[in-house]
Design an enzyme around this catalytic site. Structure first.
Site, PDB file in Angstrom:
ATOM      1  N   LYS A 279       0.843  -1.202   0.000  1.00 18.82           N
ATOM      2  CA  LYS A 279       0.000   0.000   0.000  1.00 18.82           C
ATOM      3  C   LYS A 279       0.875   1.248   0.000  1.00 18.82           C
ATOM      4  CE  LYS A 279      -4.032  -1.753   2.546  1.00 18.82           C
ATOM      5  NZ  LYS A 279      -5.043  -1.496   1.513  1.00 18.82           N
ATOM      6  N   ARG A 353     -10.571 -11.370   1.895  1.00 13.85           N
ATOM      7  CA  ARG A 353     -11.385 -12.464   1.353  1.00 13.85           C
ATOM      8  C   ARG A 353     -10.648 -13.794   1.420  1.00 13.85           C
ATOM      9  NH1 ARG A 353     -11.716  -9.268  -4.266  1.00 13.85           N
ATOM     10  NH2 ARG A 353     -11.431  -7.576  -2.781  1.00 13.85           N
TER      11      ARG A 353
HETATM   12  N1  BES Z   1      -8.330  -3.603   4.327  1.00 14.49           N
HETATM   13  C1  BES Z   1      -8.417  -3.229   2.969  1.00 14.49           C
HETATM   14  C2  BES Z   1      -9.679  -2.433   2.652  1.00 14.49           C
HETATM   15  C3  BES Z   1      -9.702  -1.012   3.126  1.00 14.49           C
HETATM   16  C4  BES Z   1      -8.968  -0.052   2.479  1.00 14.49           C
HETATM   17  C5  BES Z   1     -10.518  -0.644   4.153  1.00 14.49           C
HETATM   18  C6  BES Z   1      -9.022   1.263   2.897  1.00 14.49           C
HETATM   19  C7  BES Z   1     -10.596   0.674   4.573  1.00 14.49           C
HETATM   20  C8  BES Z   1      -9.841   1.627   3.934  1.00 14.49           C
HETATM   21  C9  BES Z   1      -8.428  -4.471   2.067  1.00 14.49           C
HETATM   22  O1  BES Z   1      -7.665  -5.523   2.521  1.00 14.49           O
HETATM   23  C10 BES Z   1      -7.885  -4.044   0.762  1.00 14.49           C
HETATM   24  O2  BES Z   1      -6.728  -3.681   0.709  1.00 14.49           O
HETATM   25  N2  BES Z   1      -8.704  -4.100  -0.292  1.00 14.49           N
HETATM   26  C11 BES Z   1      -8.291  -3.699  -1.576  1.00 14.49           C
HETATM   27  C12 BES Z   1      -8.868  -4.681  -2.563  1.00 14.49           C
HETATM   28  C13 BES Z   1      -8.333  -4.500  -3.952  1.00 14.49           C
HETATM   29  C14 BES Z   1      -6.866  -4.846  -4.013  1.00 14.49           C
HETATM   30  C15 BES Z   1      -9.137  -5.366  -4.882  1.00 14.49           C
HETATM   31  C16 BES Z   1      -8.825  -2.296  -1.838  1.00 14.49           C
HETATM   32  O3  BES Z   1      -9.947  -1.996  -1.442  1.00 14.49           O
HETATM   33  O4  BES Z   1      -8.089  -1.486  -2.401  1.00 14.49           O
HETATM   34 MN    MN Z   2      -5.631  -5.334   1.887  1.00 12.21          MN
END
Ligand code: BES
Ligand code: MN
Ligand code: ZN
Length: 503
Positions: A279, A353
């Site tokens: 990230k 997931r």
């Molecule tokens: N924990 C995150 C989702 C999230 C991001 C929650 C920002 C709250 C604020 C999750 O694990 C994630 O990183 N999801 C990705 C999925 C994507 C790679 C398909 C996302 O939402 O960017």
């Molecule tokens: Mn994630």
């Protein structure tokens, strides 16, 4: 803080602070009128001077009100008469407690539950007052070397009313409010803990402590145990980290064990760096909140155990870090889930997931009546619904509407999104049964389509709390949501059961 309910006249109150409302413009509520008469018009004369006109969120603290037995009278603005809905009522309670917090009062009598709130009962007002009051005084300062205002002065709160009330149902509402607030505080405390303290091992130890305290059955699966069960998907997330993953189950058996349990599955990623699909740095600290689903399961189970609800509930918490270590999963890796289905991991940041799918397969062994998973799953949900509503998706429309009405009653918003199979195509993979991402479009729905492939054997709903589990910015902190929604849902199930038995 202690709460009680009392039917009494405000002129008879000896409390450190009597709280009464004023409508716009300078219209006294019933309780304020009584105090005004008793003080020979003192309150209305002050209002006439222009010190307060009753606007929502305004307050005015008065000392030495003539003939009053209390030390202080706090006037709170109620806004326009006949326009008090949930949001207004809740903001009245919040302003009241913000102000009370600043005074030296150790106790207070609030004449607020007798205000009429659109479409809400007295019981709702009682429990909501307790919940919002506790919210108002919540501080997360356990890790500060010097706590600000270390001692909470406000100790006793009386929810007063000039009207006759049903003491049994009012008291039930009070207990329900207290249990919900306690559950929310547990969820908040856990969410706010930093990831160097709140590890999967920490959560497992906490579960064992909770089990002792509330007579729950606890099971902690180690990575070895999970390997034997074939949880290749969950373990693929853990392999980049030095902290061992755990699968925690907490069982609350509040009635005959023959009754099938309701299962709650909470995402417990104690820190989500994104893994190799790292990230960006901005706000990455907030990924300590990626275990708020797990925290809400801990909070909800505490609440129902305190209320001794006659239902069976099993909490399942898959918990791990998502780190980019030397052994970490790489984009393109293919893993086999406990269900036997294979997954091509195209983005290691879609890890929620991956741990949930194995936990959802594991849930089958409880022969569940229904399964609800709670997860900070997708940034896309924040884009779609903002920080107002939790995303709700389900393979059963009846379950979805049951959750929506619990959400409405608990004033803990959720919104139903579609789970049509049309979206499922987006998960196609050239090399495995499915990919773990579905592209940019409809990210919350494709994440749910992924989970739906593992929940075919039971009624299931998914709550995406990415936007609602915590506040960012200057108000940074966990919200305790969706503990109110879940506790209300379970409470309604329990009361339905009781009334069915009686009939
Ligand atoms: N924990 C995150 C989702 C999230 C991001 C929650 C920002 C709250 C604020 C999750 O694990 C994630 O990183 N999801 C990705 C999925 C994507 C790679 C398909 C996302 O939402 O960017
Ligand atoms: Mn994630
Ligand atoms: Zn995550």
């Amino acid at each position: 803080m202690e709460f009680s309910i009392k039917n009494d006249n405000p002129t008879k109150q000896h409390s450190a602070c009597i709280v009464v409302g004023v409508f716009e413009t300078r219209i006294l509520s019933y309780a304020a009128k009584i105090l005004d008469k008793n003080s020979n018009g003192y309150i209305s004369s002050i209002l006439k001077n222009g010190d307060m006109d009753g606007k929502l969120e305004s307050t005015l603290l008065l000392y030495n009100v003539p003939n009053s037995k209390g030390n202080r009278v706090l006037l709170v603005g109620l806004g326009k008469k006949n326009e008090i809905c949930d949001r207004e009522y809740r903001s009245i309670i919040r302003s009241t407690f913000n102000k009370l917090h600043d005074t030296g009062a150790s106790n207070a009598s609030l004449y607020l539950i007798e205000l009429s709130v659109k479409n809400r009962t007295l019981s709702w007002k009682i429990s909501q007052t307790v919940i919002d009051a506790m919210e108002g005084i919540y501080r997360s300062d356990k890790l500060k070397s010097k706590r600000s205002n270390s001692k909470q002065k406000l100790q006793k709160i009386t929810l007063s009313t000039t009207k006759k009330i049903n003491t049994v149902s009012s008291n039930e509402a009070l207990q329900y409010g207290l249990a919900t607030a306690d559950g929310m505080n547990i969820a908040k405390d856990l969410g706010n803990l930093p990831a160097n303290i709140c590890t999967p091992t920490y959560l497992a130890k906490l579960a064992s402590k909770m089990a002792k305290k509330y007579k729950l059955k606890v099971t902690i699966l180690t990575q070895e145990n999970m390997e034997k069960l074939g949880m290749g998907s969950l373990l693929s997330v853990a392999q980049g980290s030095n902290e061992p993953a755990k699968l925690i189950t907490l069982e609350y058996w509040g009635q005959n064990k023959k009754e099938r349990p309701l299962v709650l599955v909470g995402k417990g990623v104690t820190f989500d760096t994104g893994g190799i699909s790292l990230k960006p740095a901005a706000s990455m600290d907030e990924m300590k909140y990626d275990m708020c689903g797990a925290a809400s399961v801990f909070g909800t189970i505490t609440a129902i155990a305190k209320l001794k609800l006659p239902i069976n509930v099993v909490g399942i918490i898959p918990t791990t870090e998502n780190m980019p270590g030397g052994k970490a999963t790489k984009p393109g890796d293919i893993v086999t889930s406990m269900s036997g289905q294979t997954i091509e991991i195209l983005n290691t940041d879609a890890e929620g997931r991956l741990i949930l799918c194995d936990a959802l397969t594991y849930a089958e062994r409880y022969n569940p009546e229904l399964v609800i998973d709670i997860a900070t799953l997708t940034g896309a949900c924040v884009v779609a619904l903002g920080r107002v509503a939790t995303g709700l998706l389900s393979n059963d429309n009846k379950l979805a509407s049951e959750l929506l009405s619990a959400s409405e009653e608990a004033a803990d918003r959720a919104w139903h999104l579609p789970l049509w199979s049309d979206y499922d195509e987006q998960l196609r993979s050239n090399f495995a049964d499915m990919a773990n991402i579905g592209g940019r479009d409809a990210g919350t729905i494709t994440a749910s389509c992924f989970l739906a492939r593992f929940t075919k054997k039971y009624r299931w709903a998914h709550l995406d709390i990415a936007g609602t589990a915590w506040h960012s910015g200057s108000k940074k902190g966990a919200t305790g949501r969706p503990v109110p929604l879940l506790t209300k849902f379970l409470m309604k199930r329990a009361t339905k059961k009781i009334s069915r038995k009686k009939a």
